[in-house]
Design an enzyme around this catalytic site. Structure first.
Site, short mmCIF file in Angstrom:
data_model
loop_
_atom_site.label_atom_id
_atom_site.label_comp_id
_atom_site.label_asym_id
_atom_site.label_seq_id
_atom_site.Cartn_x
_atom_site.Cartn_y
_atom_site.Cartn_z
N HIS A 81 0.83 -1.20 0.00
CA HIS A 81 0.00 0.00 0.00
C HIS A 81 0.87 1.26 0.00
O HIS A 81 1.90 1.32 0.68
CB HIS A 81 -0.91 0.03 1.24
CG HIS A 81 -2.13 -0.81 1.11
ND1 HIS A 81 -3.09 -0.60 0.15
CD2 HIS A 81 -2.57 -1.86 1.86
CE1 HIS A 81 -4.06 -1.48 0.28
NE2 HIS A 81 -3.78 -2.26 1.31
N CYS A 99 0.13 1.75 -5.73
CA CYS A 99 -0.86 2.58 -6.41
C CYS A 99 -0.37 4.02 -6.57
O CYS A 99 0.43 4.50 -5.77
CB CYS A 99 -2.18 2.58 -5.63
SG CYS A 99 -2.96 0.97 -5.49
N ARG A 157 -0.55 2.52 -11.48
CA ARG A 157 0.47 1.86 -10.69
C ARG A 157 1.82 2.55 -10.90
O ARG A 157 2.11 3.06 -11.98
CB ARG A 157 0.60 0.38 -11.08
CG ARG A 157 -0.65 -0.45 -10.86
CD ARG A 157 -0.97 -0.60 -9.36
NE ARG A 157 -2.14 -1.44 -9.16
CZ ARG A 157 -3.38 -0.98 -9.05
NH1 ARG A 157 -3.61 0.32 -9.14
NH2 ARG A 157 -4.39 -1.80 -8.85
#
Length: 340
Positions: A239, A308, A317
């Protein structure tokens, strides 16, 4: 000049000699007829009150006649007329707003009640306002949960996983081999970003990524190599925002910055080589043994970090690549990249 009435004007008393004196002439322009101004006092021709010879204003004459005359005179003295009890100024009776109000009629009471009752438009506007306030509070709580609480919880879970992993290594419970999905098997160090995070098998959100760990692409068409493989591309995901956000600042890495993968018996040291700032999520070629767009021209031992972008979205991405620089057994101590 008319004759003087001695009985109407008695001679003044001489307090020193108590002698009698002949009364003087009456006051000029005085009227013999007694006239009152409503208070019972005698006034002269010009409308002013007549005073005695000693300068004092005489007391109003007592009412004469029957009971009715006395009552009438009493009402006049107290400022009342025709029997009406009118409160005079300075009296203790309430006046103006403080005066007792007459009871309202039924029709008037209903009319005032309708005026006090809110209209349907006002009620609707109040309801809409309350809904907006409630929605705003809920959104604020959700943002707080996403941006703060998920990080707190994920970092605590990742820290516990790292501690358990190191304990298992010390006890000899984590031998090299296949790992179950969600099972931690390595630690990823990015010294420049002060990142130390467990690496677990798989990229499942609930089991791995949302718990603050980095996930290894190890399933299906996205399966990548392990760090100890002689050739291949070790691909991991993490993340960038929320849930521990271990890869939030990987865009700050520069060529030559170390990326270290620590296992039970070996340190694998990579050097950052290149970055792809934006690419679609469907671009899986970045995970190939020789990743496209990385600048690598042949087989080797590579690492790929994926996350991300832009921040707080998952529309695209970001990719960071590194190349193996050193493989160091734990028995020889930490690599220079981890020695401060």
């Amino acid at each position: 000049m008319p004759p003087v009435d001695e009985h109407a004007y008695p001679p003044p008393v001489d307090e020193e000699t108590v002698a009698l004196r002949i009364p003087g002439p009456p006051p000029r322009r005085a009227e013999r007829t007694r006239r009152t101004d409503g208070t019972g006092y005698t006034t002269g021709t010009g409308g002013t009150a007549a005073y005695g010879t000693d300068g004092a204003r005489p007391e109003p004459p007592a009412a004469t006649g029957g009971r009715a005359e006395r009552r009438k005179a009493s009402r006049k003295r107290h400022g009342r007329r025709d029997g009406a009890n009118t409160p005079s100024e300075g009296s203790g009776a309430p006046q103006g707003r403080d005066a007792p109000q007459a009871p309202l009629s039924r029709v008037e009471a209903r009319r005032r009640a309708r005026e006090r009752k809110a209209s349907p438009a006002v009620v609707a506007s109040r309801g809409i306002g309350e809904v907006f306030i409630t929605c705003g509070v809920l959104m604020l709580l959700f943002v707080t949960y996403q941006l703060w609480w998920t990080n707190v919880r994920a970092q605590a879970q990742a820290g516990q996983e790292a501690s358990d992993l190191q304990k298992d290594w010390a006890d000899g419970k984590r031998n090299p081999g296949a790992f179950e999905p969600g099972q931690g098997f390595a630690l990823l160090h990015i010294p420049k970003l002060d990142v130390v995070v467990p690496v677990a098998e798989g990229i499942d959100s609930k089991k791995v990524l949302d718990r603050g760990m980095v996930g290894h692409y190890a399933e299906g068409a996205l399966k990548t190599a392990m760090p100890n493989d002689k050739k291949g591309n070790f691909g991991v995901a993490g993340h960038r925002n929320t849930h521990g956000e271990p890869f939030r600042y990987i865009n700050r890495l520069e060529r030559g910055d170390p990326i270290v993968v620590e296992t039970q018996d070996t340190y694998f040291v990579y050097k950052m080589e290149s970055i792809l700032p934006v690419t679609p999520p469907s671009n899986v070629s970045v995970l190939e043994p020789v990743p496209k767009g990385s600048g690598f021209t042949g087989p080797g031992r590579y690492i790929t970090l994926t996350t991300c972008t832009p921040e707080f979205t998952s529309k695209y991405r970001m990719i960071v690549w590194g190349k193996m620089d050193e493989e160091r057994p734990r028995s020889k101590g930490k690599p220079d990249a981890l020695v401060r």
